[in-house]
Scaffold this motif. Structure first.
Motif, PDB file in Angstrom:
ATOM      1  N   GLN A  69      35.592  35.031 -37.606  1.00 47.95           N
ATOM      2  CA  GLN A  69      34.695  35.939 -38.267  1.00 47.95           C
ATOM      3  C   GLN A  69      34.897  37.314 -38.111  1.00 47.95           C
ATOM      4  N   ASP A  70      35.866  37.773 -36.870  1.00 46.71           N
ATOM      5  CA  ASP A  70      36.028  39.299 -36.707  1.00 46.71           C
ATOM      6  C   ASP A  70      36.934  39.682 -37.786  1.00 46.71           C
ATOM      7  N   LYS A  71      37.622  38.819 -38.479  1.00 46.72           N
ATOM      8  CA  LYS A  71      38.684  39.216 -39.646  1.00 46.72           C
ATOM      9  C   LYS A  71      37.931  39.724 -40.841  1.00 46.72           C
ATOM     10  N   ILE A  72      36.495  39.417 -41.075  1.00 40.37           N
ATOM     11  CA  ILE A  72      35.662  39.659 -42.139  1.00 40.37           C
ATOM     12  C   ILE A  72      35.510  41.220 -42.004  1.00 40.37           C
ATOM     13  N   PRO A  73      35.645  41.750 -42.935  1.00 41.75           N
ATOM     14  CA  PRO A  73      35.298  43.399 -43.033  1.00 41.75           C
ATOM     15  C   PRO A  73      33.928  43.679 -42.778  1.00 41.75           C
ATOM     16  N   HIS A  74      33.685  44.717 -42.129  1.00 39.55           N
ATOM     17  CA  HIS A  74      32.068  44.904 -41.824  1.00 39.55           C
ATOM     18  C   HIS A  74      31.230  44.992 -43.058  1.00 39.55           C
ATOM     19  N   SER A  75      31.820  45.768 -44.100  1.00 39.09           N
ATOM     20  CA  SER A  75      31.074  45.673 -45.332  1.00 39.09           C
ATOM     21  C   SER A  75      31.983  45.521 -46.630  1.00 39.09           C
ATOM     22  N   ILE A  76      31.426  45.123 -47.723  1.00 36.32           N
ATOM     23  CA  ILE A  76      32.193  44.251 -48.849  1.00 36.32           C
ATOM     24  C   ILE A  76      31.340  44.687 -49.886  1.00 36.32           C
ATOM     25  N   LEU A  77      31.925  45.055 -51.115  1.00 32.57           N
ATOM     26  CA  LEU A  77      31.250  45.087 -52.220  1.00 32.57           C
ATOM     27  C   LEU A  77      32.156  44.385 -53.240  1.00 32.57           C
ATOM     28  N   PHE A  78      31.384  43.413 -53.879  1.00 31.80           N
ATOM     29  CA  PHE A  78      32.070  42.886 -55.093  1.00 31.80           C
ATOM     30  C   PHE A  78      31.371  43.273 -56.403  1.00 31.80           C
ATOM     31  N   CYS A  79      32.554  43.504 -57.161  1.00 32.21           N
ATOM     32  CA  CYS A  79      32.148  44.136 -58.474  1.00 32.21           C
ATOM     33  C   CYS A  79      32.886  43.409 -59.777  1.00 32.21           C
ATOM     34  N   CYS A  80      32.135  43.498 -60.687  1.00 34.60           N
ATOM     35  CA  CYS A  80      32.603  42.995 -62.187  1.00 34.60           C
ATOM     36  C   CYS A  80      32.188  43.927 -63.114  1.00 34.60           C
ATOM     37  N   ASP A  81      31.971  43.409 -64.572  1.00 31.31           N
ATOM     38  CA  ASP A  81      31.631  44.078 -65.598  1.00 31.31           C
ATOM     39  C   ASP A  81      30.212  44.444 -65.788  1.00 31.31           C
TER      40      ASP A  81
ATOM     41  N   ALA B  77      29.188  36.137 -56.096  1.00 33.75           N
ATOM     42  CA  ALA B  77      30.186  36.603 -55.124  1.00 33.75           C
ATOM     43  C   ALA B  77      29.082  36.793 -53.874  1.00 33.75           C
ATOM     44  N   GLU B  78      28.205  37.765 -54.311  1.00 35.39           N
ATOM     45  CA  GLU B  78      27.507  38.399 -52.965  1.00 35.39           C
ATOM     46  C   GLU B  78      26.666  37.305 -52.550  1.00 35.39           C
ATOM     47  N   GLY B  79      25.803  36.465 -53.092  1.00 30.27           N
ATOM     48  CA  GLY B  79      25.173  35.426 -52.738  1.00 30.27           C
ATOM     49  C   GLY B  79      25.687  34.465 -52.072  1.00 30.27           C
TER      50      GLY B  79
ATOM     51  N   GLN C 121      27.218  43.798 -50.749  1.00 24.49           N
ATOM     52  CA  GLN C 121      26.674  44.430 -52.046  1.00 24.49           C
ATOM     53  C   GLN C 121      27.444  43.904 -53.175  1.00 24.49           C
ATOM     54  N   SER C 122      26.857  44.110 -54.449  1.00 28.53           N
ATOM     55  CA  SER C 122      27.354  43.936 -55.834  1.00 28.53           C
ATOM     56  C   SER C 122      27.371  45.196 -56.539  1.00 28.53           C
ATOM     57  N   ALA C 123      28.066  45.221 -57.735  1.00 29.57           N
ATOM     58  CA  ALA C 123      27.705  46.148 -58.530  1.00 29.57           C
ATOM     59  C   ALA C 123      28.691  46.006 -59.721  1.00 29.57           C
TER      60      ALA C 123
END
Length: 154
Positions: free
Chosen positions: A3-15, A24-26, A39-41
């Motif tokens: 789990q320490d290889k998981i970045p502290h914050s992730i944004l998933f994005c699409c159209d 992906a966020e869920g 988060q996602s956007a």
């Protein structure tokens, strides 16, 4: 991958932030808990969460019905600075271009995961559900490949 290889914050994005990035966020939140801020956007916010996306994620215990779609611009207006994310995962070519353009001054990683857009690929409820399941499973496979086995049963 621990789990320490998981970045502290992730944004998933699409159209549109209506199918792929909310899925992906869920899934990230469900599989890895609080290991990362997620988060996602979308490039645009012109659609609500897709009912088929909600249905196929519900099948694996991921709740999306309360998701509110938002664009990159709205995200920044609400105080989520793109430069504050450690990783941006783009699920569509247009979102990859925008993410790279908006973050070129920041030191962060932008990854592109070529995930199929299931809209308009099938006729009839069962065929549509099958297409959306394929998209969901592509995201799940890429996620496990990138971040390791889920902390919770997937």
């Amino acid at each position: 991958m621990p789990q320490d290889k998981i970045p502290h914050s992730i944004l998933f994005c699409c159209d549109h932030n209506a199918i792929r990035s909310p899925m992906a966020e869920g899934m990230m939140k469900k599989f890895y808990g609080r290991a990362a801020y997620v988060q996602s956007a979308g490039v645009k916010n012109d659609m609500e969460i897709d009912g088929f996306a909600v249905a196929v994620c519900d099948e694996i215990g991921v709740q999306l019905e309360n998701h509110r779609s938002r664009s990159f611009e709205e995200m920044q207006d609400w105080g989520d600075d793109l430069g504050g994310f450690d990783l941006i995962v783009a699920l569509s070519p247009a979102s990859q271009r925008l993410a790279l353009e908006m973050t070129r001054l920041f030191h962060l990683d932008v990854e592109y995961w070529p995930i199929m857009d299931p809209t308009g690929l099938a006729e009839g409820r069962e065929a549509k559900l099958a297409a959306y399941r394929q998209t969901r499973d592509q995201i799940r496979s890429k996620m496990i490949e990138r971040f390791g086995a889920p902390a919770t049963a997937a």
